[in-house]
Design a protein around this motif. Structure first.
Motif, short mmCIF file in Angstrom:
data_model
loop_
_atom_site.label_atom_id
_atom_site.label_comp_id
_atom_site.label_asym_id
_atom_site.label_seq_id
_atom_site.Cartn_x
_atom_site.Cartn_y
_atom_site.Cartn_z
N LEU A 122 1.03 -1.38 0.03
CA LEU A 122 0.04 0.04 -0.06
C LEU A 122 0.84 1.19 0.05
O LEU A 122 0.62 2.13 -0.69
N LEU A 123 1.80 1.09 0.60
CA LEU A 123 2.71 2.69 0.94
C LEU A 123 3.49 2.65 -0.51
O LEU A 123 3.94 3.64 -0.98
N SER A 124 3.79 1.57 -1.47
CA SER A 124 4.46 2.01 -2.47
C SER A 124 3.48 2.40 -3.44
O SER A 124 3.93 3.22 -4.55
N LEU A 125 2.20 2.40 -3.42
CA LEU A 125 1.13 3.16 -4.05
C LEU A 125 0.79 4.60 -3.89
O LEU A 125 0.25 5.53 -4.47
N ALA A 126 1.13 4.84 -2.32
CA ALA A 126 0.47 5.87 -1.61
C ALA A 126 1.13 7.10 -2.37
O ALA A 126 -0.07 8.16 -2.45
N PRO A 127 2.19 7.51 -2.91
CA PRO A 127 2.71 8.80 -3.18
C PRO A 127 1.74 9.17 -4.33
O PRO A 127 1.59 10.36 -4.73
N SER A 128 1.14 8.19 -5.07
CA SER A 128 0.23 8.64 -6.29
C SER A 128 -1.11 9.12 -5.84
O SER A 128 -1.80 9.55 -6.69
N PHE A 129 -1.37 9.14 -4.50
CA PHE A 129 -2.61 9.83 -4.31
C PHE A 129 -2.57 10.84 -3.16
O PHE A 129 -2.46 10.33 -1.99
N PRO A 130 -2.45 12.05 -3.56
CA PRO A 130 -1.96 13.02 -2.74
C PRO A 130 -3.08 13.38 -1.41
O PRO A 130 -2.54 14.06 -0.69
N HIS A 131 -4.27 12.82 -1.77
CA HIS A 131 -5.23 13.25 -0.47
C HIS A 131 -5.27 12.00 0.43
O HIS A 131 -6.25 11.99 1.33
N LEU A 132 -4.36 11.16 0.29
CA LEU A 132 -4.54 9.86 1.06
C LEU A 132 -4.30 10.22 2.70
O LEU A 132 -3.33 10.97 2.85
N LYS A 133 -5.33 9.48 3.38
CA LYS A 133 -5.19 9.57 4.81
C LYS A 133 -4.93 8.48 5.54
O LYS A 133 -4.53 8.22 6.61
N VAL A 134 -5.49 7.38 5.00
CA VAL A 134 -5.52 6.12 5.55
C VAL A 134 -5.01 4.71 4.63
O VAL A 134 -5.15 4.90 3.30
N ILE A 135 -4.24 3.76 4.92
CA ILE A 135 -4.01 2.59 4.68
C ILE A 135 -4.73 1.70 5.59
O ILE A 135 -4.81 1.70 6.71
N ASP A 136 -5.74 0.84 4.61
CA ASP A 136 -6.42 -0.06 5.66
C ASP A 136 -6.11 -1.37 5.12
O ASP A 136 -6.20 -1.61 3.91
N LEU A 137 -5.54 -2.26 6.31
CA LEU A 137 -5.15 -3.61 5.85
C LEU A 137 -6.29 -4.65 6.07
O LEU A 137 -5.83 -5.94 6.01
N GLY A 138 -7.60 -4.47 6.23
CA GLY A 138 -8.68 -5.19 6.39
C GLY A 138 -8.64 -6.10 7.58
O GLY A 138 -7.91 -5.56 8.55
N GLY A 139 -9.14 -7.12 7.42
CA GLY A 139 -9.35 -8.14 8.94
C GLY A 139 -8.05 -9.17 8.62
O GLY A 139 -7.17 -9.20 7.95
N GLY A 140 -8.42 -10.45 9.14
CA GLY A 140 -7.73 -11.52 8.96
C GLY A 140 -6.90 -12.09 9.95
O GLY A 140 -6.14 -13.11 9.92
N PHE A 141 -6.83 -11.73 11.21
CA PHE A 141 -5.92 -11.91 12.29
C PHE A 141 -6.38 -13.35 12.84
O PHE A 141 -7.56 -13.67 12.82
N LYS A 142 -5.44 -14.11 13.09
CA LYS A 142 -5.93 -15.61 13.17
C LYS A 142 -6.16 -15.87 14.65
O LYS A 142 -5.49 -15.24 15.37
N VAL A 143 -7.11 -16.65 15.18
CA VAL A 143 -7.31 -16.89 16.21
C VAL A 143 -7.22 -18.61 16.40
O VAL A 143 -7.53 -19.19 15.41
N PRO A 144 -6.51 -18.94 17.28
CA PRO A 144 -6.44 -20.40 17.57
C PRO A 144 -7.83 -21.32 17.59
O PRO A 144 -8.51 -21.18 18.44
N TYR A 145 -8.21 -22.06 16.47
CA TYR A 145 -9.10 -23.01 16.62
C TYR A 145 -8.69 -24.42 17.25
O TYR A 145 -9.42 -24.84 18.12
N HIS A 146 -7.78 -24.81 16.91
CA HIS A 146 -7.16 -26.20 17.18
C HIS A 146 -6.12 -25.94 18.33
O HIS A 146 -5.23 -24.94 18.49
N PRO A 147 -6.22 -26.80 19.63
CA PRO A 147 -5.28 -26.45 20.63
C PRO A 147 -3.95 -26.29 20.20
O PRO A 147 -2.97 -25.72 20.94
N SER A 148 -3.31 -26.86 19.02
CA SER A 148 -2.07 -26.83 18.71
C SER A 148 -1.59 -25.42 17.80
O SER A 148 -0.44 -25.19 17.64
N GLU A 149 -2.82 -24.58 17.71
CA GLU A 149 -2.51 -23.56 16.83
C GLU A 149 -2.19 -22.25 17.80
O GLU A 149 -2.49 -22.19 18.83
#
Ligand code: LLP
Length: 402
Positions: free
Chosen positions: A203-230
């Motif tokens: 995202l930062l490599s593209l950021a300079p092309s957008f002069p009004h940019l205020k935010v980079i948004d990385l979405g969701g996706g953090f893992k939580v352990p489902y199996h005890p070994s995770e």
């Protein structure tokens, strides 16, 4: 980590019947506190991905923690408003929607992310520079627990492919669109911190092309352990790199950017328990089946994603261990847990299926004309019914002239 005791779970099942979703408000608060603590050194903001669980009581609880909300449909957005989220707290990340939904989201004052050139052009024509806009990009990063929940790879329908950057910039220039946010969401259950860092660099490599940019948004996706070994995603590792990379970017380009995240599972997954009663024990050759009063209609994750959910026997925790196939009562193969070693399971026992808060009730259906489960919230030491069980009237409410 907050965990509801078997006593509380049995009390909930006794009082409200089964199948029953039970959520622990405290656990959600703890997860939010973990996020805040891990990212304390960054200018970060969190938008709960409401698609994981939209019950009004859950949304209100999350709002009370100071978290914002991310919506994937106009109805989620309206549910969030109903729960009390204000326009500055609502993000709307659309995909494959009719443009009228985007117009409605704008009229309701949400932050809007569009994910196609088509929507970008329509947006430009209608709003020009009068309303800030977010762009969902496809970074061509393969990540996530399995292919069905991977969304940032080169064959994905999501986002505008980065290869189309020139066309994006043409449209932005032509209509003088103010790009406020660059967004990616690469997948769900991403365990490697490095994937998020790769996303930041992208995202930062593209950021300079957008002069009004205020935010980079990385979405969701953090893992939580489902199996005890995770293990879950190492948030501190992400946070430390993020802080340095974003600071360096600001130094080099003068662009000071806030970082947004849209956690769904991370906030509500572990808070949720699906309680179910054992209807039938069946010994079919080598297998002992424990047939329960729920199934893929109430928790589709095991059948759809081969997801593993811990199952425990609340009624007989000290029984001698035996192997079971825990299966639902739907008229097709619906295995909730295969080859599970459980304390002896008897007809009438209450089993609990854990980590069922995210995409559990929310993906449930009335398949086989069965009612969806009731929902209960455990908060301040009290159980509270937050969705009643359905009735036959609910199954036919929307049918005409029968
Ligand atoms: N932001 C966007 C744009 C998303 O599409 C999603 C999830 C999230 C945030 C939240 O992701 P999370 O933090 O919950 O991983 N039903 C599947 C998960 C599908 C996720 C869809 N998008 C499951 O049960 O595993």
């Amino acid at each position: 980590m907050s965990q509801l005791s078997p006593q509380v779970l049995l009390e909930a099942a006794n009082r409200y019947g089964t199948p029953l979703y039970c959520y622990d408000a405290n656990q959600i608060s703890e997860q939010y506190a973990k996020l805040k603590a891990a990212f304390a050194g960054c200018d970060a903001r969190f938008f709960y991905a409401a698609k994981a669980l939209t019950n009004q009581h859950i949304l209100k609880h999350i709002l009370s923690l100071g978290c914002s909300v991310d919506c994937s449909s106009i109805n989620e957005l309206k549910l969030a408003q109903l729960a009390g989220f204000q326009s500055g707290q609502i993000l709307y990340t659309s995909n494959s929607v009719d443009f009228s939904e985007i117009e409605e989201a704008v009229s309701l004052g949400a932050f809007v992310n569009v994910d196609s050139l088509s929507a970008l052009e329509k947006f430009g024509k209608k709003y020009g520079n009068s309303y800030p806009l977010g762009l969902r990009l496809r970074p061509n990063i393969m990540a996530g627990g399995n292919l069905k929940i991977s969304t940032g790879h080169a064959d994905s329908k999501f986002g505008i492919p980065v290869e189309q950057l020139d066309r994006i910039l043409e449209l932005v220039r032509q209509y003088d669109i103010r790009i406020h946010t660059l967004h990616i969401h690469t997948g769900s259950e991403i365990k490697e911190a490095s994937v998020f860092i790769q996303g930041v660099h992208f995202l930062l490599s593209l950021a300079p092309s957008f002069p009004h940019l205020k935010v980079i948004d990385l979405g969701g996706g953090f893992k939580v352990p489902y199996h005890p070994s995770e293990k879950g995603t190492d948030l501190v590792e992400i946070s430390n790199s993020l802080r340095d990379i974003v600071a360096l970017h600001a130094q080099q380009t003068g662009q000071s950017l806030q970082v947004w995240f849209e956690p769904g599972k991370f906030l509500v997954c572990e808070s949720g328990y699906l309680l179910t009663k054992v209807n039938v024990i069946k010994n079919n050759g080598p297998y002992s089946f424990a047939g329960v009063d729920t199934g893929l209609n109430h928790l589709i994750r095991p059948m759809l994603y081969d997801a593993y959910h811990v199952i425990e026997n609340c009624s007989n925790p000290t029984g001698s261990l035996k192997k079971y196939q825990v299966v639902g009562n739907i008229c097709e193969t619906d295995t909730l847990g295969a080859d599970r070693e459980l304390p002896e399971v008897r007809e009438g026992d209450i089993l609990v299926i854990k980590n069922a808060g995210a995409y559990g009730f929310e993906m449930s259906s009335q398949y086989n004309a069965r009612f969806r489960p009731a929902e209960v919230l455990y908060k301040d030491g009290q159980l509270q019914l937050i969705r009643r069980r359905e009735t036959l009237e609910d199954l036919i409410r929307t049918q005409e002239n029968y």
